[in-house]
Design an enzyme around this catalytic site. Sequence first.
Site, PDB file in Angstrom:
ATOM      1  N   LYS A 148      -7.601  25.431  64.745  1.00  0.00           N
ATOM      2  CA  LYS A 148      -7.977  26.307  63.628  1.00  0.00           C
ATOM      3  C   LYS A 148      -9.235  25.779  62.954  1.00  0.00           C
ATOM      4  CE  LYS A 148      -3.268  27.934  62.810  1.00  0.00           C
ATOM      5  NZ  LYS A 148      -1.999  27.829  62.083  1.00  0.00           N
ATOM      6  N   GLN A 178       0.692  24.425  57.323  1.00  0.00           N
ATOM      7  CA  GLN A 178       1.213  24.595  58.685  1.00  0.00           C
ATOM      8  C   GLN A 178       2.733  24.445  58.691  1.00  0.00           C
ATOM      9  OE1 GLN A 178      -0.628  25.603  61.249  1.00  0.00           O
ATOM     10  NE2 GLN A 178       1.012  25.521  62.738  1.00  0.00           N
ATOM     11  N   ASP A 203      -2.403  33.394  55.437  1.00  0.00           N
ATOM     12  CA  ASP A 203      -1.343  33.567  56.433  1.00  0.00           C
ATOM     13  C   ASP A 203      -0.604  34.885  56.220  1.00  0.00           C
ATOM     14  OD1 ASP A 203      -0.889  31.675  58.466  1.00  0.00           O
ATOM     15  OD2 ASP A 203      -0.147  30.193  57.041  1.00  0.00           O
TER      16      ASP A 203
END
Length: 286
Positions: free
Chosen positions: A53, A97, A120
Amino acid sequence: MPATIIDGKEISKHIRAELEQEVAKLTAEGIKPGLAVILVGNNQASRTYVTSKQKSCRAIGMHSELIELPEDVEEQVLLNEIETLNNRDDIHGILVQLPLPVHISETKVIETISPNKDVDGFHPVNIGKMMTGQDTFLPCTPFGVLQMLKYMELKVAGKHAVIVGRSNIVGKPAGQLLLNENATVTYCHSKTPDLASYTREADILVAAVGRAKMITAEYVKEGAVVIDVGMNRDEHGKLCGDVDYNDVFDKAGYITPVPGGVGPMTITMLLFNTVKSAQKLLANRK
Ligand code: GUN
């Protein structure tokens, strides 16, 4: 007839090239899009995803930073880190995460991220907006799936989409996004009896279960669009999806490979959401 491959890497390249131009424009306006990623503990798969990422952010000129916290970090320390990022003007996206160590509440963590920086799309406010069809950050993996269908000009409206898996990150939002596009949606999961009787009815089959190669040809209707969200290791330790690719290849109309299918699209949509967040800031400033 062999399936047409939906090449997530190639589609990503096109979208990322457009995003790179947007990043340059924003940077010229004094807003360099910035993503902060928090990684807790030493989960090797998570570390690999996070590295990928960050690399992708930098490749298109975005700012990216990693905050690493030990496995035994106190929940409050993590929440404080998020608050600091919520208040920073140079950070437009925050990603923690998952999964997190068991002593930390994922719900609390997600709810602490400002909905305006929740790239997200996991915050309940953003999920609510997604469900009611309002403009918001969409969860990256299902958003990526939708973009793949759009890029391939595959019709969704009126089609029967069957989702296998009901996670908050993939299965549930994937069904919702396809419903928003006027598909008829069926959700299947581990308690569904005779799974194949449902999946064989799918015009669009989304496999998001996390079981290596479980979707074989007998689960698939001739000519179906098969989207493989799985990321598993096979018996030889090789990366593979939830779909038995070789078995399904001659029966499906379209198929996403693993790797090189949904994976790159997830990261692309994360970049998209972070750029979108920076664009909103600019629009509010003007
Ligand atoms: N873990 C697996 N997929 C994801 C994702 O899309 N976002 C976050 N934050 N964690 C994940």
